[in-house]
Motif scaffolding. Structure first.
Motif, PDB file in Angstrom:
ATOM      1  N   PRO A 244      38.378  27.818  44.061  1.00  0.00           N
ATOM      2  CA  PRO A 244      39.778  28.587  43.398  1.00  0.00           C
ATOM      3  C   PRO A 244      39.672  28.460  42.090  1.00  0.00           C
ATOM      4  O   PRO A 244      40.571  29.104  41.390  1.00  0.00           O
ATOM      5  CB  PRO A 244      40.675  27.542  44.179  1.00  0.00           C
ATOM      6  CG  PRO A 244      40.032  26.247  44.523  1.00  0.00           C
ATOM      7  CD  PRO A 244      38.640  26.643  44.552  1.00  0.00           C
ATOM      8  N   PHE A 248      41.041  32.959  40.682  1.00  0.00           N
ATOM      9  CA  PHE A 248      42.486  32.670  41.597  1.00  0.00           C
ATOM     10  C   PHE A 248      43.136  33.767  41.300  1.00  0.00           C
ATOM     11  O   PHE A 248      43.511  34.039  39.937  1.00  0.00           O
ATOM     12  CB  PHE A 248      42.917  31.442  41.178  1.00  0.00           C
ATOM     13  CG  PHE A 248      44.045  30.867  42.311  1.00  0.00           C
ATOM     14  CD1 PHE A 248      43.259  30.695  43.760  1.00  0.00           C
ATOM     15  CD2 PHE A 248      45.271  30.975  42.173  1.00  0.00           C
ATOM     16  CE1 PHE A 248      44.292  30.228  44.538  1.00  0.00           C
ATOM     17  CE2 PHE A 248      46.091  30.885  43.126  1.00  0.00           C
ATOM     18  CZ  PHE A 248      45.816  30.285  44.552  1.00  0.00           C
ATOM     19  N   ASN A 249      43.802  34.686  42.128  1.00  0.00           N
ATOM     20  CA  ASN A 249      44.607  35.586  41.830  1.00  0.00           C
ATOM     21  C   ASN A 249      46.121  35.259  42.400  1.00  0.00           C
ATOM     22  O   ASN A 249      46.411  35.645  43.822  1.00  0.00           O
ATOM     23  CB  ASN A 249      43.967  36.728  42.866  1.00  0.00           C
ATOM     24  CG  ASN A 249      44.562  38.196  42.290  1.00  0.00           C
ATOM     25  OD1 ASN A 249      45.261  38.339  41.415  1.00  0.00           O
ATOM     26  ND2 ASN A 249      43.679  39.188  42.722  1.00  0.00           N
ATOM     27  N   ILE A 253      47.423  35.877  46.001  1.00  0.00           N
ATOM     28  CA  ILE A 253      47.496  34.988  47.158  1.00  0.00           C
ATOM     29  C   ILE A 253      48.625  34.383  47.602  1.00  0.00           C
ATOM     30  O   ILE A 253      48.764  34.058  48.602  1.00  0.00           O
ATOM     31  CB  ILE A 253      46.343  33.867  46.700  1.00  0.00           C
ATOM     32  CG1 ILE A 253      44.954  34.403  46.487  1.00  0.00           C
ATOM     33  CG2 ILE A 253      46.190  32.620  47.522  1.00  0.00           C
ATOM     34  CD1 ILE A 253      43.959  33.528  45.925  1.00  0.00           C
TER      35      ILE A 253
ATOM     36  N   GLN B 111      45.747  25.941  47.869  1.00  0.00           N
ATOM     37  CA  GLN B 111      45.070  27.155  47.091  1.00  0.00           C
ATOM     38  C   GLN B 111      43.901  27.278  47.424  1.00  0.00           C
ATOM     39  O   GLN B 111      43.574  28.618  47.922  1.00  0.00           O
ATOM     40  CB  GLN B 111      45.131  26.702  45.726  1.00  0.00           C
ATOM     41  CG  GLN B 111      46.483  26.489  44.919  1.00  0.00           C
ATOM     42  CD  GLN B 111      46.545  26.013  43.646  1.00  0.00           C
ATOM     43  OE1 GLN B 111      45.277  25.875  42.966  1.00  0.00           O
ATOM     44  NE2 GLN B 111      47.587  25.987  42.867  1.00  0.00           N
ATOM     45  N   ARG B 114      44.115  28.898  51.296  1.00  0.00           N
ATOM     46  CA  ARG B 114      44.792  30.157  51.206  1.00  0.00           C
ATOM     47  C   ARG B 114      43.830  31.261  50.499  1.00  0.00           C
ATOM     48  O   ARG B 114      43.694  32.531  51.197  1.00  0.00           O
ATOM     49  CB  ARG B 114      46.000  30.485  50.418  1.00  0.00           C
ATOM     50  CG  ARG B 114      47.299  29.514  51.005  1.00  0.00           C
ATOM     51  CD  ARG B 114      47.355  29.976  52.487  1.00  0.00           C
ATOM     52  NE  ARG B 114      48.449  29.151  53.056  1.00  0.00           N
ATOM     53  CZ  ARG B 114      48.790  28.909  54.272  1.00  0.00           C
ATOM     54  NH1 ARG B 114      47.807  29.622  55.229  1.00  0.00           N
ATOM     55  NH2 ARG B 114      49.663  28.212  54.991  1.00  0.00           N
ATOM     56  N   LYS B 115      42.966  30.797  49.403  1.00  0.00           N
ATOM     57  CA  LYS B 115      41.902  31.673  49.039  1.00  0.00           C
ATOM     58  C   LYS B 115      41.043  32.141  49.984  1.00  0.00           C
ATOM     59  O   LYS B 115      40.729  33.177  50.036  1.00  0.00           O
ATOM     60  CB  LYS B 115      41.281  31.340  47.820  1.00  0.00           C
ATOM     61  CG  LYS B 115      40.380  32.159  47.179  1.00  0.00           C
ATOM     62  CD  LYS B 115      39.937  31.589  45.656  1.00  0.00           C
ATOM     63  CE  LYS B 115      38.766  32.548  45.452  1.00  0.00           C
ATOM     64  NZ  LYS B 115      37.797  32.029  44.556  1.00  0.00           N
ATOM     65  N   TYR B 119      40.276  35.829  50.797  1.00  0.00           N
ATOM     66  CA  TYR B 119      38.891  36.251  50.355  1.00  0.00           C
ATOM     67  C   TYR B 119      38.078  35.432  50.762  1.00  0.00           C
ATOM     68  O   TYR B 119      37.505  34.332  50.179  1.00  0.00           O
ATOM     69  CB  TYR B 119      38.767  36.247  48.635  1.00  0.00           C
ATOM     70  CG  TYR B 119      39.779  36.831  48.052  1.00  0.00           C
ATOM     71  CD1 TYR B 119      39.501  38.288  47.815  1.00  0.00           C
ATOM     72  CD2 TYR B 119      41.088  36.459  47.323  1.00  0.00           C
ATOM     73  CE1 TYR B 119      40.399  39.221  46.968  1.00  0.00           C
ATOM     74  CE2 TYR B 119      41.997  37.508  46.706  1.00  0.00           C
ATOM     75  CZ  TYR B 119      41.384  38.616  46.531  1.00  0.00           C
ATOM     76  OH  TYR B 119      42.241  39.627  45.839  1.00  0.00           O
ATOM     77  N   TYR B 290      42.839  31.184  35.421  1.00  0.00           N
ATOM     78  CA  TYR B 290      43.591  32.101  36.100  1.00  0.00           C
ATOM     79  C   TYR B 290      43.529  33.484  35.398  1.00  0.00           C
ATOM     80  O   TYR B 290      44.045  34.483  35.834  1.00  0.00           O
ATOM     81  CB  TYR B 290      45.057  31.868  35.860  1.00  0.00           C
ATOM     82  CG  TYR B 290      45.213  30.305  36.447  1.00  0.00           C
ATOM     83  CD1 TYR B 290      45.417  30.066  38.099  1.00  0.00           C
ATOM     84  CD2 TYR B 290      45.518  29.316  35.603  1.00  0.00           C
ATOM     85  CE1 TYR B 290      45.689  29.006  38.447  1.00  0.00           C
ATOM     86  CE2 TYR B 290      45.782  28.085  36.259  1.00  0.00           C
ATOM     87  CZ  TYR B 290      46.032  28.038  37.452  1.00  0.00           C
ATOM     88  OH  TYR B 290      45.966  26.623  38.113  1.00  0.00           O
TER      89      TYR B 290
END
Lengths: 274, 291
Positions: A244, A248-249, A253, B111, B114-115, B119, B290
């Motif tokens: 992540p 990380f989008n 997400i 995080q 979910r990633k 993806y 990010y």
């Protein structure tokens, strides 16, 4: 008679005109990526039914020459001593709107990076390059093999990008962006990239997903941080892609629930008619 | 659905406590995460849950796949040090063959999960099989040796005598088995923090199905955010079956205001860290995760 009418009605309702043309180009890979595509089971059939025509695929479709395609999924790396492979990848680029490097060999070289030639029946085949070293690639799907679900997501998003309404196009663009950025970032990724880009940069949070994504179990967690066995690492770039902190989008997400619904919806649409 | 830049998206927020005496006895606060996972397991919503269980050293968590109520209960209490929780995510679906996986963890672990769902890079069988994710509030995490140094060097307690550790009210509390309580001022703990936490822009596990933590609720109670459709469904059923006592968050002290204050503190501070990373060297930047 009633049944016939129903069949006719479905034919009318389903427009086939806007299906995208999808192809699978096979270079030096083990067919694991293609198996992953097929491992979407009914989902793959649904994609072929409603969203995409498989116009080229050496294993599944009887077509000998690379045709014009909207999306080309390229599996495997290019053996530069093999004239046909080199021509194939160049032709794929010329004839496709979107070239997707399917799997780690096409993206990063992966296990084919370790080839040294000297094997029958083509002992001179010794150097293998990820496709990005020879052509511009639009999207990367890393993984050895890439997960069926990611291939499915990319296929559906590519469809929305090419054929969807404005809103869908925007969503698909946002979803695909990190995978397009990966394609711009380079053609080598291995555990060292986690070291250089994440751990050394003070970004690692020890969540453990790199270890989960590693297909050869080369990553252990020591003192809470990933430790890679570089002798085992096959340079597939999965750990880097999964981290992540590599990308990380946040916008996309945080929409995970609705995007999952869109994908599930796309795969179910029209199912009740069947 | 409420959308807040600091608290994320959520359907509702309440103050709650488990009604299960056994769970409450060893709970960090209201026993929400434990009770929810046990409930989900017993209802067949999940086949097993990835939790932070006991490791080979005192208070060192070891992630493992809990398949029974006893296993889940063994993982109770906050350990405040790194547990590579998500390393079991694919194993749980592949080697353990679970079709419905429950995951517990802090913000960054949510995080990662979910990633992995959106993806799934080399994450075959993961996206559709994460059935329930319970997130915990998290200000910051520590490496194992950090937490050991805080307990042994700063609080002067033997690590194996510790019954409970707690961050709150500006202090780090160490409770021992024999009832002694030592405190360490919060500012002494800062230099021991894991540096990766300093760029995290989430305090209340925005990406979980349900997220919970002590902040905002009275002692022995937890603040609970219900965030997704999945979370809402499980929560409504569990409350209807009497698994939790609940109070509206507006009626408890110190309330949502404090959660908001701490969330803002963490996120604003970490935004500043990201800003500083841009000019860390001379004309050289550190990576922005990010960007």
């Amino acid at each position: 008679m009633e049944l016939l009418e129903k069949v006719e009605a479905i034919k009318e309702a389903k427009s086939v005109a806007n299906k995208i043309k999808l192809g699978h180009v096979h270079l030096s890979g083990c067919t694991g990526c293609l198996v992953s595509v097929a491992d979407n089971y009914q989902g793959f059939l649904k994609i072929l039914d409603d969203y995409a025509d498989l116009v080229y695929c050496l294993t599944l479709a009887d077509v000998r020459h690379i045709p014009e395609m909207d999306v080309a999924l390229v599996e495997g790396s290019v053996c530069i001593q093999d004239r046909e492979s080199v021509e194939d990848i160049k032709e794929t680029r010329k004839k496709s709107r979107i070239v997707v490097a399917l799997g780690s060999c096409a993206s990063y070289g992966n296990i084919t990076r370790f080839c040294r030639g000297g094997q029958h029946n083509q002992p001179q085949h010794e150097s293998y390059l990820p496709i990005g070293d020879l052509i511009d690639v639009d999207v990367y799907i890393p993984g050895c093999p890439p997960s069926p679900e990611l291939i499915r997501n990319v296929a559906i998003m590519a469809y929305l990008l090419l054929e969807g309404n404005e809103e869908q196009k925007a969503l698909a663009g946002r979803y695909l962006k990190p995978l397009m950025d990966l394609a711009k970032r380079g053609t080598t990724r291995c555990f060292c990239d986690l070291m250089n880009d994440v751990i050394n940069q003070g970004l690692c949070i020890g969540c453990g997903i790199c270890a989960a994504s590693c297909p050869v179990r080369a990553i252990a967690h020591e003192f809470g941080k990933p430790q890679g066995d570089l002798n085992l690492c096959i340079k597939c770039g999965s750990c880097y892609g999964a981290c992540p902190r590599s990308f990380f989008n946040p916008d996309v997400i945080s929409e995970f629930e609705s995007i999952n619904e869109i994908i599930a919806g796309a795969l179910k649409e029209g199912e009740k008619d069947d | 659905m409420i959308e807040d830049p600091y608290l994320g998206k959520y359907v509702t927020c309440v103050s709650a406590r488990s009604t299960d005496k056994e769970i409450l006895k060893k709970a960090q606060d209201g026993g929400i995460a434990t009770a929810l996972m046990v409930y989900a397991l017993e209802q067949g919503i999940i086949d097993g849950a990835i939790v932070a269980g006991k490791g080979d050293l005192p208070w060192k968590p070891r992630p493992f796949v809990a398949m029974s109520r006893e296993d889940i209960l063994k993982a109770q209490r906050a350990k405040y040090n790194i547990s590579p929780q998500v390393s079991w995510l694919k194993e749980a679906t592949r080697s353990f063959g679970l079709d419905k996986v429950g995951v517990t963890g802090v913000c960054c672990q949510m995080q990662a999960v979910r990633k992995a769902q959106l993806y799934p890079i080399n994450m075959r069988d993961v996206p559709g099989k994460v059935a329930f994710a319970v997130g915990l509030f998290c200000m910051v995490n520590f490496p194992y040796d950090s937490i050991q140094a805080l307990v042994e060097d700063h609080a002067n307690k033997s690590f194996s005598s510790v019954k409970k550790m707690e961050f709150g009210k500006g202090k780090f509390f160490v409770h021992t088995e024999r009832g002694n309580v030592s405190t360490v001022p919060l500012k002494e703990t800062h230099k021991y923090e894991q540096s990766g936490c300093h760029v995290c822009l989430d305090y209340v596990s925005n990406l979980a199905d349900i997220s919970t933590g002590s902040v905002g609720s009275p002692d022995g109670w937890s603040t609970v955010f219900i965030r997704t459709k999945v979370g809402n469904e499980i929560w409504s059923k569990a409350v209807a079956e009497g698994l939790f006592e609940t109070k509206p968050i507006e009626e408890v002290k110190p309330g949502l205001g404090l959660v908001m204050k701490l969330a803002k503190e963490k996120i604003d501070k970490n935004r500043k860290t990201l800003e500083e990373r841009r000019n860390f060297g001379v004309n050289k930047a550190l990576r922005d995760p990010y960007a």
